[in-house]
Write a protein that holds these residues in place. Structure first.
Motif, PDB file in Angstrom:
ATOM      1  N   ILE A  60       0.889  -1.164   0.000  1.00  0.00           N
ATOM      2  CA  ILE A  60       0.000   0.000   0.000  1.00  0.00           C
ATOM      3  C   ILE A  60       0.925   1.211   0.000  1.00  0.00           C
ATOM      4  CG2 ILE A  60      -1.790   1.257   1.276  1.00  0.00           C
ATOM      5  CD1 ILE A  60      -2.144  -1.428   2.929  1.00  0.00           C
ATOM      6  N   TYR A  61       0.897   1.993  -1.057  1.00  0.00           N
ATOM      7  CA  TYR A  61       1.714   3.211  -1.121  1.00  0.00           C
ATOM      8  C   TYR A  61       0.851   4.377  -0.654  1.00  0.00           C
ATOM      9  CZ  TYR A  61       4.771   0.344  -3.988  1.00  0.00           C
ATOM     10  OH  TYR A  61       5.587  -0.654  -4.438  1.00  0.00           O
ATOM     11  N   LEU A  62       1.473   5.250   0.118  1.00  0.00           N
ATOM     12  CA  LEU A  62       0.699   6.356   0.696  1.00  0.00           C
ATOM     13  C   LEU A  62       1.567   7.608   0.778  1.00  0.00           C
ATOM     14  CD1 LEU A  62      -1.724   7.502   2.439  1.00  0.00           C
ATOM     15  CD2 LEU A  62      -0.484   6.626   4.428  1.00  0.00           C
ATOM     16  N   GLY A  63       0.988   8.736   0.433  1.00  0.00           N
ATOM     17  CA  GLY A  63       1.705  10.004   0.586  1.00  0.00           C
ATOM     18  C   GLY A  63       0.846  11.156   0.106  1.00  0.00           C
ATOM     19  N   ILE A  64       1.414  12.355   0.181  1.00  0.00           N
ATOM     20  CA  ILE A  64       0.709  13.543  -0.303  1.00  0.00           C
ATOM     21  C   ILE A  64       1.402  13.983  -1.593  1.00  0.00           C
ATOM     22  CG2 ILE A  64      -0.024  15.898   0.254  1.00  0.00           C
ATOM     23  CD1 ILE A  64       0.303  15.216   3.215  1.00  0.00           C
ATOM     24  N   ASP A  65       0.602  14.237  -2.624  1.00  0.00           N
ATOM     25  CA  ASP A  65       1.154  14.654  -3.933  1.00  0.00           C
ATOM     26  C   ASP A  65       2.121  13.622  -4.500  1.00  0.00           C
ATOM     27  OD1 ASP A  65      -0.256  17.080  -3.999  1.00  0.00           O
ATOM     28  OD2 ASP A  65       1.226  18.008  -2.690  1.00  0.00           O
ATOM     29  N   ILE A  66       1.704  12.378  -4.503  1.00  0.00           N
ATOM     30  CA  ILE A  66       2.586  11.304  -5.001  1.00  0.00           C
ATOM     31  C   ILE A  66       2.142  10.764  -6.366  1.00  0.00           C
ATOM     32  CG2 ILE A  66       3.419  10.523  -2.737  1.00  0.00           C
ATOM     33  CD1 ILE A  66       1.314   8.222  -2.922  1.00  0.00           C
ATOM     34  N   LEU A  67       1.107  11.376  -6.950  1.00  0.00           N
ATOM     35  CA  LEU A  67       0.548  10.783  -8.173  1.00  0.00           C
ATOM     36  C   LEU A  67       1.612  10.579  -9.258  1.00  0.00           C
ATOM     37  CD1 LEU A  67      -2.002   9.641  -9.409  1.00  0.00           C
ATOM     38  CD2 LEU A  67      -2.550  11.913 -10.292  1.00  0.00           C
ATOM     39  N   GLU A  68       2.519  11.549  -9.380  1.00  0.00           N
ATOM     40  CA  GLU A  68       3.558  11.423 -10.414  1.00  0.00           C
ATOM     41  C   GLU A  68       4.389  10.148 -10.226  1.00  0.00           C
ATOM     42  OE1 GLU A  68       4.116  13.118 -13.128  1.00  0.00           O
ATOM     43  OE2 GLU A  68       2.487  14.536 -12.739  1.00  0.00           O
ATOM     44  N   ARG A  69       4.458   9.673  -8.998  1.00  0.00           N
ATOM     45  CA  ARG A  69       5.300   8.493  -8.730  1.00  0.00           C
ATOM     46  C   ARG A  69       4.596   7.181  -9.079  1.00  0.00           C
ATOM     47  NH1 ARG A  69       8.168   9.659  -3.068  1.00  0.00           N
ATOM     48  NH2 ARG A  69       9.364   7.832  -3.709  1.00  0.00           N
ATOM     49  N   LEU A  70       3.309   7.310  -9.445  1.00  0.00           N
ATOM     50  CA  LEU A  70       2.559   6.107  -9.828  1.00  0.00           C
ATOM     51  C   LEU A  70       3.234   5.391 -11.001  1.00  0.00           C
ATOM     52  CD1 LEU A  70       0.014   4.288  -9.674  1.00  0.00           C
ATOM     53  CD2 LEU A  70      -1.114   5.930 -11.194  1.00  0.00           C
ATOM     54  N   ALA A  71       3.765   6.174 -11.932  1.00  0.00           N
ATOM     55  CA  ALA A  71       4.370   5.573 -13.122  1.00  0.00           C
ATOM     56  C   ALA A  71       5.493   4.610 -12.723  1.00  0.00           C
ATOM     57  CB  ALA A  71       4.906   6.675 -14.024  1.00  0.00           C
ATOM     58  N   ASP A  72       6.356   5.054 -11.800  1.00  0.00           N
ATOM     59  CA  ASP A  72       7.468   4.183 -11.364  1.00  0.00           C
ATOM     60  C   ASP A  72       6.941   2.940 -10.661  1.00  0.00           C
ATOM     61  OD1 ASP A  72       9.184   6.064 -12.278  1.00  0.00           O
ATOM     62  OD2 ASP A  72       9.387   7.086 -10.329  1.00  0.00           O
ATOM     63  N   VAL A  73       5.945   3.177  -9.784  1.00  0.00           N
ATOM     64  CA  VAL A  73       5.365   2.052  -9.037  1.00  0.00           C
ATOM     65  C   VAL A  73       4.754   1.054 -10.015  1.00  0.00           C
ATOM     66  CG1 VAL A  73       3.417   1.467  -7.519  1.00  0.00           C
ATOM     67  CG2 VAL A  73       4.947   3.344  -6.909  1.00  0.00           C
ATOM     68  N   TYR A  74       4.046   1.578 -10.991  1.00  0.00           N
ATOM     69  CA  TYR A  74       3.369   0.706 -11.961  1.00  0.00           C
ATOM     70  C   TYR A  74       4.400  -0.122 -12.737  1.00  0.00           C
ATOM     71  CZ  TYR A  74      -0.167  -0.883 -15.229  1.00  0.00           C
ATOM     72  OH  TYR A  74      -1.020  -1.676 -15.949  1.00  0.00           O
ATOM     73  N   ARG A  75       5.420   0.575 -13.224  1.00  0.00           N
ATOM     74  CA  ARG A  75       6.446  -0.139 -14.008  1.00  0.00           C
ATOM     75  C   ARG A  75       7.149  -1.203 -13.171  1.00  0.00           C
ATOM     76  NH1 ARG A  75       7.813   4.560 -17.369  1.00  0.00           N
ATOM     77  NH2 ARG A  75       8.790   5.382 -15.506  1.00  0.00           N
TER      78      ARG A  75
END
Ligand code: GLY
Length: 359
Positions: free
Chosen positions: A15-30
């Motif tokens: 479970i990833y959690l943070g504030i203003d982390i949407l941009e990091r979704l790409a890395d998590v997804y990959r």
């Protein structure tokens, strides 16, 4: 960014959690080795606010997206709506190798999770919750499902996501009513854990004022508690504790929700359920009046005022007991401690509901 793990062997997930982390979704997804094509299930409210941004982040890392919008609200958790989504997927010849993202609150998560688990026997599934209730509770643990006319969540599966990605920034657009719904589940964790309870005693007003740093802390604490409970009892088979304890506030809450024809939202119904079940525990002398008073004071500080005059006593009792002599209640016995019990008499429940509703 926080990372909490739901530990389920080869089906474990973060479970990833943070504030203003949407941009990091790409890395998590990959990094999760997921397919390069996804369908996003969301509701029209969330789509208006956030869908373009989510799609853009995924496109930038080469992921092809399509989206399927459903209207908001609990009524969408139906076999008819699930069937509509199957039809859309089949019409676009969506293969089993592509992934499904649930992007929204509890309704979208439960519905999309159900479709992901059943379409062509299962698609890779991701939860991106956008409400407090979904970030602390419904996106975690793999319960999916739709409602039947005769019962809530009657048709469903256990199907774990590949990961949960919670950006607390999404909560800044939350309607006040949605915040209250989330608080129902949050305070439930205060009943289960003393540290959480004390944290809420100190910070409830910060949550109500939408202090995102405090809310991030709240979500993180709830995630850790839920991850532990789900890891220990994924399918709720522990008859004396385990995951079942998360149904605290739900014996009465769920009955209220159904009786209101879903006009009462899930989290609101849970808040009333927590209040009534606290009164039952006190009446049954399971909890000291000092602890009950302290818990009651926290509930009151939410500012949520249920409308007890709308309670139909007979119908509520019937729904709570559903033909059972003594249904199971999860009741508080001290701050941070609860028990599961089948020993509560109907007369006591009747008395509590009557005094709550002033009848
Ligand atoms: N919402 C209760 C559970 O996930 O078990």
């Amino acid at each position: 960014m926080h990372k909490t793990t739901v530990d389920l062997g080869d089906r474990s997930y973060p479970i990833y959690l943070g504030i203003d982390i949407l941009e990091r979704l790409a890395d998590v997804y990959r990094a999760s080795a997921l397919p390069s094509s996804v369908a996003i299930v969301t509701d029209s409210n969330v789509a208006k606010l956030h869908l373009r941004k989510l799609s853009a982040v995924l496109h930038r890392c080469g992921i092809h997206t399509s989206s399927m919008l459903v209207p908001p609200g609990e009524r969408q958790k139906s076999l008819a709506r699930a069937n509509g989504l199957y039809t859309r997927l089949l019409m676009q010849q969506f293969p089993r190798s592509d992934a499904l993202i649930a992007f929204g609150g509890g309704v979208v998560g439960d519905l999309a999770g159900f479709v992901a688990s059943t379409y062509r026997r299962g698609l890779p599934f991701i939860q991106i919750p956008t409400t407090l209730l979904a970030q602390v509770e419904s996106s975690i643990g793999g319960k999916t499902g739709v409602n039947h006319l005769l019962a809530k969540n009657a048709v469903g599966t256990f199907y774990q996501p590949r990961f949960v990605f919670s950006d607390v920034r999404f909560l800044s657009t939350l309607a006040p009513r949605e915040l209250i719904c989330g608080l129902g589940e949050v305070i439930k964790y205060g009943y289960l854990d003393e540290g959480m309870f004390k944290f809420l005693e100190r910070h409830l007003e910060d949550v109500l004022r939408m202090n995102l740093d405090v809310i991030e802390d709240v979500v993180f604490r709830c995630n850790a508690l839920k991850a532990g409970m789900v890891s220990g009892d994924e399918r709720e088979t522990n008859a004396t504790g385990g995951r079942m304890l998360l149904n605290l506030g739900h014996t009465i809450g769920q009955a209220l929700e159904v009786l209101s024809n879903y006009r009462l939202r899930h989290g609101e119904a849970v808040l009333i359920g927590l209040q009534l079940e606290l009164m039952i525990a006190r009446e049954a002398r399971l909890i000291t009046s000092a602890d009950a008073t302290r818990i009651g004071a926290l509930l009151q500080r939410t500012g949520f005022e249920p409308r007890p005059q709308n309670l139909h006593l007979q119908a509520l009792i019937k729904n709570v007991f559903r033909g059972k002599n003594k249904p199971r209640f999860i009741l508080p016995t001290a701050i941070g401690h609860v028990i599961a019990t089948n020993e509560i008499e109907q007369s006591l429940v009747r008395h509590v509901i009557r005094s709550f509703s002033g009848k």
